[in-house]
Enzyme design. Sequence first.
Site, short mmCIF file in Angstrom:
data_model
loop_
_atom_site.label_atom_id
_atom_site.label_comp_id
_atom_site.label_asym_id
_atom_site.label_seq_id
_atom_site.Cartn_x
_atom_site.Cartn_y
_atom_site.Cartn_z
N LYS A 147 27.52 13.51 11.60
CA LYS A 147 27.20 13.06 10.36
C LYS A 147 28.31 12.55 9.79
CE LYS A 147 25.82 14.09 5.81
NZ LYS A 147 25.48 15.13 4.67
N GLU A 154 26.48 16.98 -8.85
CA GLU A 154 27.18 17.89 -7.88
C GLU A 154 28.26 18.84 -8.33
OE1 GLU A 154 28.19 17.81 -3.09
OE2 GLU A 154 27.19 16.52 -3.83
#
Length: 457
Positions: free
Chosen positions: A213, A262
């Site tokens: 990823k 976040e």
Amino acid sequence: MWRSENMIQQYKTDFESFLRKAADKQQQQILVSWTEKVGAIDPLRFFANGSSLEGNRHFWYSQKDDLYLVGAGPAILDMRTADEWEHVIESAVVHNLSLRAGTGPVAFSGMNFQQERERELWQDFPDTQYRIPAFTLTKTEKEYYVTINQLVDGSNIESQITTILGQLEQLFAEKDLPALQTELIRKEELESQAWKRLVKEATDTIKSTELDKVVLARAMKLEFEEKLHAAGVLRNLLDTQKDSFIFAVENGSACFLGATPERLVRVESGILHTSCVAGTAPRGKSETDDQMIGNALLQDSKNREEHQYVVKMITDVISKYSKDLLVPDGPQLLKLRQLQHLHTPVSATLLPGASLQQIVQELHPTPALGGLPKQESLDFIEKKEPLERGWYGAPVGWMDSYRNGDTAVAIRSGLLDGNQAVLFAGCGVVKDSDPDMEFEETAIKFRPMLEALEVSE
């Protein structure tokens, strides 16, 4: 109505006496910090008034903790490592009867996403920064505290007191907040077609190498008729992004700000909290539509896989520095104004000797911002991504002298400078990613900052 003159007069006697006593005992410069509980002050006005003082401003708001921190005035210490901060605190003379997290000496922190060869856009932002400003306002629940920080060596006490009191008067002045009424001249999505080609290159690389990823980011540049005021943008973020961490860091003429969902790591009284956020979908137009989209996100294999990467990496790191780890069995939905995310909250008890900054350094960047494996994804970003990331996607936050602190990942953000703004958005690319869909995901992630700048899509 509580008036600032009352507090100014109090400082004139109590703080002056404290400063003189601290200075009498010292042969070299030390940090002297005085915290006093005060009446209600609008944190945003305190930030806005800070523009009239020398120095750079900081802003932090956590709705989850009902905490505001605002820094203003000259930088008393501008440090480049957490070790420097620890050394300063060891010898500091501190008056703080509250002992609440975020009171007393506070260092506002930030850093680069990674080392970059060129630094044009971010030239005023150092690789790493721990800054103690002359003044910090802390609002925690319904209580307000003001902290004055000074370097003292026994000389020029009289002039320091006079300067401090004058600066406080400016910070507490009841002025109107600056308006954000300025027309957009130009909006440009930088290298959009090239970015889609880069996503395709990334998927091909993932299929043929050990890369699993990689998180790719892109930018949007906006130009306005007049100068942008950070306080006006912050006001809009506070109004529209209530479930996010709202931050601003000013360096030189530029201000980096945003509203991020976040959290990276928070430590308070030895308890660690972190937030694993990865996997994104838009909000629905109706409650039924929203629920369907959320359920689809919870069942989506690509997003669940991406989310699990993040959970595993974060818990692996945290387990080195803590015990009694609490991790839910599966992700929840974190619903924001324009977006919803897969979200797994994690908590633990910090081990003796472990620090917030140790954990931050090892966690950054998480798979949600870099990729997996970590080094391979960072190498791909460095070689292939044309964007100068700077502080985008990196930890910003604060820490106090009691080993409390908080950091968030600086996404959903933009860099203001004069009449220009550069906005940033990214997404995780895996082997089955579609360039057009990833482009659309980043377009959704621009929305919070576009709305804060009062720009229609």
